[in-house]
Design an enzyme around this catalytic site. Structure first.
Site, PDB file in Angstrom:
ATOM      1  CG  ASP A 176      -1.690   1.243   1.464  1.00  0.00           C
ATOM      2  OD1 ASP A 176      -1.667   2.120   0.573  1.00  0.00           O
ATOM      3  OD2 ASP A 176      -2.341   1.355   2.524  1.00  0.00           O
ATOM      4  CE  LYS A 196      -1.841   7.040  -3.462  1.00  0.00           C
ATOM      5  NZ  LYS A 196      -2.300   6.080  -2.444  1.00  0.00           N
ATOM      6  CD  GLU A 233      -5.153   3.606  -2.537  1.00  0.00           C
ATOM      7  OE1 GLU A 233      -6.045   4.368  -2.133  1.00  0.00           O
ATOM      8  OE2 GLU A 233      -4.009   4.007  -2.845  1.00  0.00           O
ATOM      9  CG  ASP A 285      -9.153   5.114   1.840  1.00  0.00           C
ATOM     10  OD1 ASP A 285      -8.728   5.647   2.880  1.00  0.00           O
ATOM     11  OD2 ASP A 285      -8.402   4.590   0.992  1.00  0.00           O
TER      12      ASP A 285
HETATM   13  P1  ADP Z   1      -3.093   7.284   3.842  1.00  0.00           P
HETATM   14  O1  ADP Z   1      -3.991   6.298   3.192  1.00  0.00           O
HETATM   15  O2  ADP Z   1      -3.422   8.701   3.483  1.00  0.00           O
HETATM   16  O3  ADP Z   1      -1.657   6.962   3.681  1.00  0.00           O
HETATM   17  P2  ADP Z   1      -3.665   6.228   6.530  1.00  0.00           P
HETATM   18  O4  ADP Z   1      -4.751   5.306   6.171  1.00  0.00           O
HETATM   19  O5  ADP Z   1      -2.407   5.635   7.012  1.00  0.00           O
HETATM   20  O6  ADP Z   1      -3.395   7.290   5.395  1.00  0.00           O
HETATM   21  O7  ADP Z   1      -4.261   7.212   7.647  1.00  0.00           O
HETATM   22  C1  ADP Z   1      -3.479   8.154   8.292  1.00  0.00           C
HETATM   23  C2  ADP Z   1      -4.367   9.008   9.160  1.00  0.00           C
HETATM   24  O8  ADP Z   1      -5.050   8.178  10.095  1.00  0.00           O
HETATM   25  C3  ADP Z   1      -3.611  10.045   9.954  1.00  0.00           C
HETATM   26  O9  ADP Z   1      -4.267  11.294   9.857  1.00  0.00           O
HETATM   27  C4  ADP Z   1      -3.706   9.516  11.373  1.00  0.00           C
HETATM   28  O10 ADP Z   1      -3.695  10.560  12.342  1.00  0.00           O
HETATM   29  C5  ADP Z   1      -5.047   8.828  11.346  1.00  0.00           C
HETATM   30  N1  ADP Z   1      -5.174   7.853  12.424  1.00  0.00           N
HETATM   31  C6  ADP Z   1      -4.422   6.749  12.659  1.00  0.00           C
HETATM   32  N2  ADP Z   1      -4.818   6.131  13.786  1.00  0.00           N
HETATM   33  C7  ADP Z   1      -5.848   6.858  14.280  1.00  0.00           C
HETATM   34  C8  ADP Z   1      -6.682   6.751  15.452  1.00  0.00           C
HETATM   35  N3  ADP Z   1      -6.526   5.775  16.339  1.00  0.00           N
HETATM   36  N4  ADP Z   1      -7.652   7.700  15.629  1.00  0.00           N
HETATM   37  C9  ADP Z   1      -7.813   8.687  14.736  1.00  0.00           C
HETATM   38  N5  ADP Z   1      -7.061   8.847  13.641  1.00  0.00           N
HETATM   39  C10 ADP Z   1      -6.096   7.947  13.408  1.00  0.00           C
HETATM   40 MG    MG Z   2      -4.626   4.775   2.203  1.00  0.00          MG
END
Ligand code: ADP
Ligand code: MG
Length: 622
Positions: free
Chosen positions: A20, A83, A183, A205
């Site tokens: 991912d 990205k 995705e 998402d």
């Molecule tokens: P991306 O797909 O954009 O790479 P992710 O799916 O990894 O992103 O999500 C990242 C986001 O998820 C960040 O803003 C992070 O703060 C939030 N996040 C991760 N864990 C938690 C949680 N327990 N509660 C709220 N937000 C969360």
């Molecule tokens: Mg993502």
């Protein structure tokens, strides 16, 4: 001459990683021991921030967790969210460029590039560094075994150029791309939704900086994207910003405007806000701490979840606007969606989950970690591409269906046989009689159509339903089967929130051969079962029609001609006697006669009620 096609299972094929490559975080997974698994070396979360730090002296850039710390002291040297620029030309991203502090230009081939502290790099080259780091972490987790092939995921809306750019990034990283997949498709694969014959899936998402909503259809294991929508500037970062703003209100008077605009200061405050946000996903209250020891600044504030939810309300509402758009683009209604999947770290926020559940009217899948689910699904795809089968026996699945006894003794299957576990399914039920204030639930296991032929696992009662006409109460029943096979059933009446629940162990005391014989019995009795079930359902329908007619008997006596009235009374009497009938055809005949006999009454009622609103409906539906 004829050729015979041999389907050889190539077990020596090299395993294929699932990656991912996210806007905020990236991670890899691999199919091992019959299931996909996130690759994490000892003491490492497996997930790495999709960010690079370029040192001032022009040395090698750093990737991963350290970047977030470097950003505190030298924010000018970090690059995030690359990205967004994949496969874009300079002209495409004019507005977007404001978020990057490095000067941008174009290569001779027209590719976007950034001038990062003396070196010119395209988004592909920057992504390649992230991919190399992901591959490295995977290699460590595999005890030094380096895998070269990978399935890489991209957003469903990525066009060919953006997909090609992702391909190029992998090539630069020395990774051989087995396939690029969407995705939302990956997330659906992780939940085993490819096992469905058909259905519509909504994948919601909410990541760090972007929001994507996709509607997929599944048909015999093949996914198709029906529509996508979203907001490329809406994500967890925006949730953080609401807390940052909250803090600044108190901090500006303390530290002054100038400090409050310092990039390092803001970055520190953002990280503190994010920590507080994460805690609020777990607890109803959290501490928001921010300190800069050098400047002797120590600030702290309690934040209540309700307060945070109010702040982010408008942002959550914007995601629902996109959900509305994506449904209307696909010409569907929320009720047409069979499965809802949550993806992205920000869907851990309880208010987000709740909003999605309410919008689609069903509990979304959240049994898997929302920030791992895309990588896990990519690993499933990798496994299939490397010649592996997705043998259902390898997965933990329910060996018998689980359901509820419904009115008339039929079974409504809620978790069907062979569903992967853990899983959760919610279905709506209603009351059968007017002013019914309680519902008895009988949880049954098995494949037979009548509850009497299934195994009863337990009974419970939901009380406290406010008196209302039959069919008006909305009761949602949730079956939640955890990884250990424990089943939790919750019934909830929507208007009052009245709840009742029970926990049972469906497989307790069941031997394999008993499961076998239960399955065999369902095959042997298939036709009879079908008839019995149909008879049971018809009897319920007859009951409903009788009640509708009897409650309008006064009107019937006054307005119907004597012949119709006699027919109706006769049909009702036969309907009352139907309980003793066994043959489905006889029950069907009683039902049809009753329907015929109620038509004149229905016509009269239709005249007296708003004609338009009820046209074409049976009496029992009015
Ligand atoms: P991306 O797909 O954009 O790479 P992710 O799916 O990894 O992103 O999500 C990242 C986001 O998820 C960040 O803003 C992070 O703060 C939030 N996040 C991760 N864990 C938690 C949680 N327990 N509660 C709220 N937000 C969360
Ligand atoms: Mg993502």
């Amino acid at each position: 001459m004829a050729f015979i096609e041999l389907n050889v299972l190539n077990n020596t094929a090299e395993p294929i990683l699932g990656i991912d490559l996210g806007t905020t975080n990236s991670l890899a997974a691999l199919w091992r021991d019959g299931r996909p698994e996130i690759l994490k070396p000892e003491g490492h979360p497996g997930r790495i921030p999709s960010a690079l730090y370029f040192p001032k002296d022009g040395g090698e850039p750093a990737v991963g967790q350290v970047v977030r710390e470097r950003a505190l002291v030298d924010p000018e040297g970090t690059i995030f969210s690359i990205k967004r620029f994949m496969g874009c030309g300079l002209a495409d991203v004019k507005d977007e460029l404001e978020s990057v502090q490095f000067p941008a230009s174009e290569t001779a081939e027209g590719l976007l590039q950034f001038d990062v502290r003396g070196r010119k790099l395209t988004p592909q080259e920057i992504s390649a560094r992230i991919l190399m780091r992901v591959q490295d972490v995977a290699c460590k987790a595999l005890g030094g075994h380096k895998l070269k092939r990978a399935v890489i995921t991209v957003p469903a809306y990525f066009d060919d150029t953006q997909r090609q750019a992702t391909h190029d990034a992998a090539r630069i990283a020395g990774i051989d791309v087995a396939r690029i997949i969407n995705e939302p498709t990956a997330a659906s694969l992780a939940y085993g939704l490819d096992q469905r014959k058909e259905g519509k899936i909504a994948v919601y998402d909410l990541g760090g900086g972007t929001f994507d909503i996709s509607i997929l259809s599944i048909d015999s294991g093949v996914f198709r994207v029906l529509s996508t929508s979203g907001d490329t500037h809406l994500g967890g970062d925006d949730l953080d910003r609401t807390l940052v703003a909250l803090a600044l209100e108190e901090l500006i008077p303390k530290v002054g405007q100038e400090t409050a605009q310092d990039p390092g200061f803001l970055q520190g405050l953002r990280l503190a806000a994010e920590r507080c946000k994460h805690e609020l996903s777990l607890n109803p209250e959290a501490d928001f701490h921010f300190s800069i020891p050098d400047q002797d600044l120590r600030w702290h504030r309690r934040v209540k979840r309700a307060e945070f939810e109010k702040l982010i309300g408008p942002l959550v509402a914007r995601t629902l606007d996109a959900c509305r758009r994506v449904l209307s683009d696909a010409k569907l209604q929320a009720s047409d969606i069979d499965e809802v999947v949550l993806v992205g770290g920000s869907t851990r926020v309880p208010a987000v989950r709740k909003a999605v559940e309410e919008f689609f009217g069903r509990a979304p899948h959240n049994e898997l970690d929302p920030d791992q689910v895309v990588a896990l699904g990519a690993a499933v795809q990798g496994h299939i591409l490397s010649g592996g089968t997705r043998d259902i026996l390898l997965m933990d699945v329910t060996s018998l269906s689980l359901g509820l006894e419904t009115m008339g003794g039929a079974v409504s299957k809620i978790v069907v046989r062979n569903s992967p576990i853990p899983c959760q399914v919610t279905e709506g039920f209603t009351t059968y009689a007017d002013n019914q204030t309680g519902i008895d639930f009988n949880i049954v296991q098995g494949e037979r159509e009548l509850a009497a032929d299934c195994r009863s696992l337990g009974r419970f009662k939901l009380t406290g339903i406010p008196p209302m006409p039959a069919g008006m109460a909305k009761v949602s029943v949730r079956f939640q089967l955890d990884a250990n096979g424990v089943l939790n059933v919750t019934a909830r009446e929507e208007s009052t929130g009245a709840i009742a629940e029970i926990e049972v162990q469906p497989m307790h005391g069941l031997q394999d051969d008993q499961v076998e014989s239960m399955l065999q019995a369902s095959y042997d009795n298939a036709q009879d079962d079908f008839d019995h079930r149909r008879a049971a359902d018809l009897k319920v329908e007859i009951g409903t029609m009788i009640r509708a007619s009897e409650s309008n008997m006064e009107i019937a006596s006054q307005a119907l001609d004597p012949e119709s009235l006699a027919d109706l009374k006769d049909a009702i009497q036969k309907g009352h006697d139907v309980a003793t009938l066994k043959d489905v055809n006889e029950v069907q005949a009683v039902r049809d006669e009753l329907e015929q006999a109620t038509l004149p009454l229905a016509a009269i009622l239709m005249d007296s009620v708003a004609k338009k609103a009820v046209a074409g409906k049976h009496l029992s539906e009015i």
